[in-house]
Write an enzyme that holds these catalytic residues in place. Structure first.
Site, PDB file in Angstrom:
ATOM      1  N   LYS A 169      -8.109  16.862   2.956  1.00  0.00           N
ATOM      2  CA  LYS A 169      -7.616  17.327   4.257  1.00  0.00           C
ATOM      3  C   LYS A 169      -6.216  16.775   4.509  1.00  0.00           C
ATOM      4  CE  LYS A 169      -8.054  15.559   8.410  1.00  0.00           C
ATOM      5  NZ  LYS A 169      -6.723  15.914   8.933  1.00  0.00           N
ATOM      6  N   GLU A 242      -5.802   3.021   2.621  1.00  0.00           N
ATOM      7  CA  GLU A 242      -4.392   2.590   2.579  1.00  0.00           C
ATOM      8  C   GLU A 242      -3.865   2.721   3.995  1.00  0.00           C
ATOM      9  OE1 GLU A 242      -3.069   1.209   0.167  1.00  0.00           O
ATOM     10  OE2 GLU A 242      -4.069   1.911  -1.645  1.00  0.00           O
ATOM     11  N   CYS A 276       4.970   3.522   5.035  1.00  0.00           N
ATOM     12  CA  CYS A 276       4.070   2.381   5.261  1.00  0.00           C
ATOM     13  C   CYS A 276       4.697   1.100   4.734  1.00  0.00           C
ATOM     14  CB  CYS A 276       2.717   2.647   4.609  1.00  0.00           C
ATOM     15  SG  CYS A 276       2.855   3.115   2.888  1.00  0.00           S
ATOM     16  N   GLU A 375       4.017  -2.122  14.305  1.00  0.00           N
ATOM     17  CA  GLU A 375       4.568  -1.235  13.274  1.00  0.00           C
ATOM     18  C   GLU A 375       5.322  -0.104  13.972  1.00  0.00           C
ATOM     19  OE1 GLU A 375       1.921   1.523  11.280  1.00  0.00           O
ATOM     20  OE2 GLU A 375       2.964   1.209   9.393  1.00  0.00           O
TER      21      GLU A 375
HETATM   22  P1  NAD Z   1      -3.498   8.813  11.289  1.00  0.00           P
HETATM   23  O1  NAD Z   1      -4.453   7.718  10.993  1.00  0.00           O
HETATM   24  O2  NAD Z   1      -3.319   9.252  12.686  1.00  0.00           O
HETATM   25  O3  NAD Z   1      -3.898  10.146  10.489  1.00  0.00           O
HETATM   26  C1  NAD Z   1      -4.066  10.162   9.099  1.00  0.00           C
HETATM   27  C2  NAD Z   1      -5.042  11.258   8.735  1.00  0.00           C
HETATM   28  O4  NAD Z   1      -6.322  10.957   9.306  1.00  0.00           O
HETATM   29  C3  NAD Z   1      -4.676  12.636   9.242  1.00  0.00           C
HETATM   30  O5  NAD Z   1      -5.023  13.591   8.262  1.00  0.00           O
HETATM   31  C4  NAD Z   1      -5.568  12.795  10.475  1.00  0.00           C
HETATM   32  O6  NAD Z   1      -5.837  14.143  10.790  1.00  0.00           O
HETATM   33  C5  NAD Z   1      -6.816  12.070  10.040  1.00  0.00           C
HETATM   34  N1  NAD Z   1      -7.645  11.544  11.124  1.00  0.00           N
HETATM   35  C6  NAD Z   1      -7.296  11.302  12.415  1.00  0.00           C
HETATM   36  N2  NAD Z   1      -8.346  10.785  13.086  1.00  0.00           N
HETATM   37  C7  NAD Z   1      -9.361  10.678  12.205  1.00  0.00           C
HETATM   38  C8  NAD Z   1     -10.708  10.166  12.279  1.00  0.00           C
HETATM   39  N3  NAD Z   1     -11.211   9.666  13.412  1.00  0.00           N
HETATM   40  N4  NAD Z   1     -11.460  10.189  11.162  1.00  0.00           N
HETATM   41  C9  NAD Z   1     -10.973  10.647   9.999  1.00  0.00           C
HETATM   42  N5  NAD Z   1      -9.717  11.150   9.863  1.00  0.00           N
HETATM   43  C10 NAD Z   1      -8.928  11.159  10.961  1.00  0.00           C
HETATM   44  O7  NAD Z   1      -2.137   8.349  10.627  1.00  0.00           O
HETATM   45  P2  NAD Z   1      -0.736   9.114  10.644  1.00  0.00           P
HETATM   46  O8  NAD Z   1      -0.171   8.975  12.015  1.00  0.00           O
HETATM   47  O9  NAD Z   1      -0.904  10.470  10.042  1.00  0.00           O
HETATM   48  O10 NAD Z   1       0.113   8.231   9.600  1.00  0.00           O
HETATM   49  C11 NAD Z   1       0.852   7.120   9.971  1.00  0.00           C
HETATM   50  C12 NAD Z   1       0.130   5.851   9.589  1.00  0.00           C
HETATM   51  O11 NAD Z   1      -0.235   5.902   8.211  1.00  0.00           O
HETATM   52  C13 NAD Z   1       1.002   4.618   9.713  1.00  0.00           C
HETATM   53  O12 NAD Z   1       0.260   3.573  10.302  1.00  0.00           O
HETATM   54  C14 NAD Z   1       1.331   4.252   8.285  1.00  0.00           C
HETATM   55  O13 NAD Z   1       1.640   2.912   8.061  1.00  0.00           O
HETATM   56  C15 NAD Z   1       0.099   4.679   7.576  1.00  0.00           C
HETATM   57  N6  NAD Z   1       0.382   4.932   6.153  1.00  0.00           N
HETATM   58  C16 NAD Z   1      -0.120   4.063   5.225  1.00  0.00           C
HETATM   59  C17 NAD Z   1       0.168   4.235   3.883  1.00  0.00           C
HETATM   60  C18 NAD Z   1      -0.372   3.306   2.831  1.00  0.00           C
HETATM   61  O14 NAD Z   1      -0.350   3.682   1.659  1.00  0.00           O
HETATM   62  N7  NAD Z   1      -0.858   2.128   3.160  1.00  0.00           N
HETATM   63  C19 NAD Z   1       0.959   5.307   3.496  1.00  0.00           C
HETATM   64  C20 NAD Z   1       1.445   6.170   4.457  1.00  0.00           C
HETATM   65  C21 NAD Z   1       1.139   5.976   5.791  1.00  0.00           C
END
Ligand code: NAD
Length: 476
Positions: A169, A242, A276, A375
């Site tokens: 997804k 991650e 990230c 962050e």
């Molecule tokens: P997010 O957690 O809001 O969303 C990520 C994904 O999860 C999306 O596909 C979203 O639709 C889905 N999602 C949302 N709520 C959910 C739930 N309750 N259950 C399951 N899935 C759900 O994150 P974002 O805003 O898309 O991304 C930014 C964040 O991601 C930042 O905190 C960043 O640091 C982190 N990030 C981490 C890495 C890493 O490798 N550690 C890499 C990139 C981004």
């Protein structure tokens, strides 16, 4: 007419009557519509993945490897189309979008070379004990919006290589390039092995809770990661998380100011800070603080913020309105608290459409400033002054996060000594943002659970199975 994109389920591109709009963050125009999937579409995708797993898990690894390599080649061959679409939906400048597509091709191609050899635990006259690796089953992959293609492929490639099948997804903010890729790889993969479905955030918990999904591999925020861990506990699904980071860089007093200023800038501002592992807090030794902060600020003033599809743009918009508002709120908070800005400091939305945040650099805000403690995930860089290396290390480690960090110094041995004291999964000495397909990438503390990439990342898609044969007890 807005382009309609379809999902990949069981080897077919399929649509739904309900759709979601996808917006170009550079101008806020709708550039595509994607299926808004719910339980029914998820069930079809999982059923297809489950059916495909029977055969795919038994397919020789060399065939699975070849299929991953084919995907890598398709990404390279279609790079031109893919990177332009990626800029349109994600906002990053063309050169960085090219980098992401090349990275997705290169990393998956390299991951395809990994092996899942058996290990011998005991080989005596009495007993042969061997560990083999069996695929976990059907994987649910959930991806964020900052590196949508890279993150999708870094989940698809090891899942396929290990013998798992996957239902992936993308983020509702950035699904287009992934769906175009789905169309391109459709015939290179047996039906059901890779399924890509789109929907609102609410589709995520349905994936986590699905009884026929065996593992979740997730990249996104720490807040969502915690919900996934909780959801996955119901049936003890395997998880790889991650998550977020508040990565610190430490610049020691012997670092050459001219050499590091530009690199430090890009360690924070690549992809408009939405990485990230971007440097989110920079600690500079007091002996060089004034000179280095002035050099970074001088460099920043010549960097163009704008539409990533326009030539000369080096920093694009923030990817979505929610994140844009959050970054502006952090800048406003710094203003309200009277912190000093070296560059920027404007927290107003301009009249121009697009989620543009001017490059913003803060001069020595306190440790408890929100911009330091949280962050930011945007083009805002706090520079802080320190006196002793031990003090810098302890300030860097004073975080619930533990994703990555960096040390900059003329003495690489001293850099390693400092790096070994940092509480993060990755530490760079004199470089930034480099990930290897052969090294495990994962967060300590609340930045993650498990790892991606490398042998360790691949093993997370498998269970160990130990077969023990008692050699001197054959009931013949
Ligand atoms: P997010 O957690 O809001 O969303 C990520 C994904 O999860 C999306 O596909 C979203 O639709 C889905 N999602 C949302 N709520 C959910 C739930 N309750 N259950 C399951 N899935 C759900 O994150 P974002 O805003 O898309 O991304 C930014 C964040 O991601 C930042 O905190 C960043 O640091 C982190 N990030 C981490 C890495 C890493 O490798 N550690 C890499 C990139 C981004």
């Amino acid at each position: 007419m807005v382009t309609q994109y379809k999902n990949l389920i069981n080897g077919e591109m399929v649509g739904t009557s309900d759709v979601l709009d996808v917006v170009n963050p550079a101008n806020e125009e709708v550039i595509g519509q994607v299926p808004a999937c719910g339980e029914a579409e998820l069930n079809s995708a999982v059923a297809a993945a489950r059916a495909a797993f029977k055969t795919w898990s038994k397919t020789p690894i060399e065939e699975r490897r070849a299929a991953v390599q084919k995907i890598s080649a398709i990404i390279s061959e279609n790079s031109d189309e893919l990177f332009r679409l990626l800029t349109a939906e994600q906002g990053k400048p063309h050169a960085q979008a090219q980098g992401e597509i090349a990275g997705a091709a290169g990393m998956s191609g390299a991951q395809a070379t990994l092996d899942l050899d058996d290990e011998i635990n005991e080989d005596t006259d009495q007993r042969l004990s061997r560990t083999r690796r069996v695929p976990v089953g059907v994987v649910g992959g959930i991806v964020p919006w900052n590196f949508p293609v890279m993150m999708a492929v870094q989940k698809i490639a090891p899942a396929m290589l290990s013998g798992c099948t996957i239902v992936l997804k993308p983020s509702p903010f950035t699904p287009l390039t992934t769906l175009r890729l789905a169309e391109l790889i459709k015939d290179a993969v047996p039906p059901g092995v890779v399924n890509i479905i789109t929907g609102e955030d609410s589709l995520g918990p349905l994936i986590t809770a699905h009884p026929d999904i065996d593992k979740i591999t997730f990249t996104g925020s720490t807040a969502t990661g915690k919900k996934i861990m909780e959801g996955a506990s119901k049936d003890l699904k395997r998880i790889t998380l991650e998550l977020g980071g508040n990565d610190a860089s430490i610049v020691l007093p012997d670092a050459n100011v001219e050499k590091v200023a530009e690199q430090l800038f890009w360690s924070s501002f690549t992809n408009a800070g939405q990485i990230c592992v971007a440097a989110k807090r920079i600690y500079i030794h007091e002996d060089i603080y004034d000179e280095l902060s002035a050099a970074i600020a001088a460099y920043a003033k010549n960097v163009k913020v704008g539409d990533g599809s326009q030539q000369g743009t080096a920093v694009g918009p923030i990817q979505n309105k929610k994140q844009y508002d959050r970054v502006l709120e952090l800048i406003q908070d710094a203003k309200d608290n009277g912190y000093k800005f070296l560059v920027g400091g404007d927290a107003e939305k301009s009249d121009i459409p697009g989620y543009y945040v001017p490059i913003t650099i803060l001069d020595n805000p306190p440790e408890d400033a929100r911009i330091v403690a949280e962050e930011q995930f945007g083009p805002v860089m706090p520079l802080m002054k320190f006196s002793t290396t031990d003090e810098a290390i302890s300030r860097a480690n004073a975080s619930e996060y533990g994703l990555a960090g960096a040390v900059w110094t003329a003495d690489p041995d001293e850099g390693v000594r400092v790096a070994e004291q940092m509480e993060t999964g990755t530490v760079w000495v004199n470089e930034f943002l480099h990930l290897s397909p052969f090294a495990p990438f994962g967060g300590h503390k609340q930045s993650g659970f498990g790892a991606e990439y490398g042998k360790e990342g691949l093993l997370e898609f498998t269970y160990p199975q130990v077969i023990t044969v008692k050699r001197d007890n054959v009931p013949a």
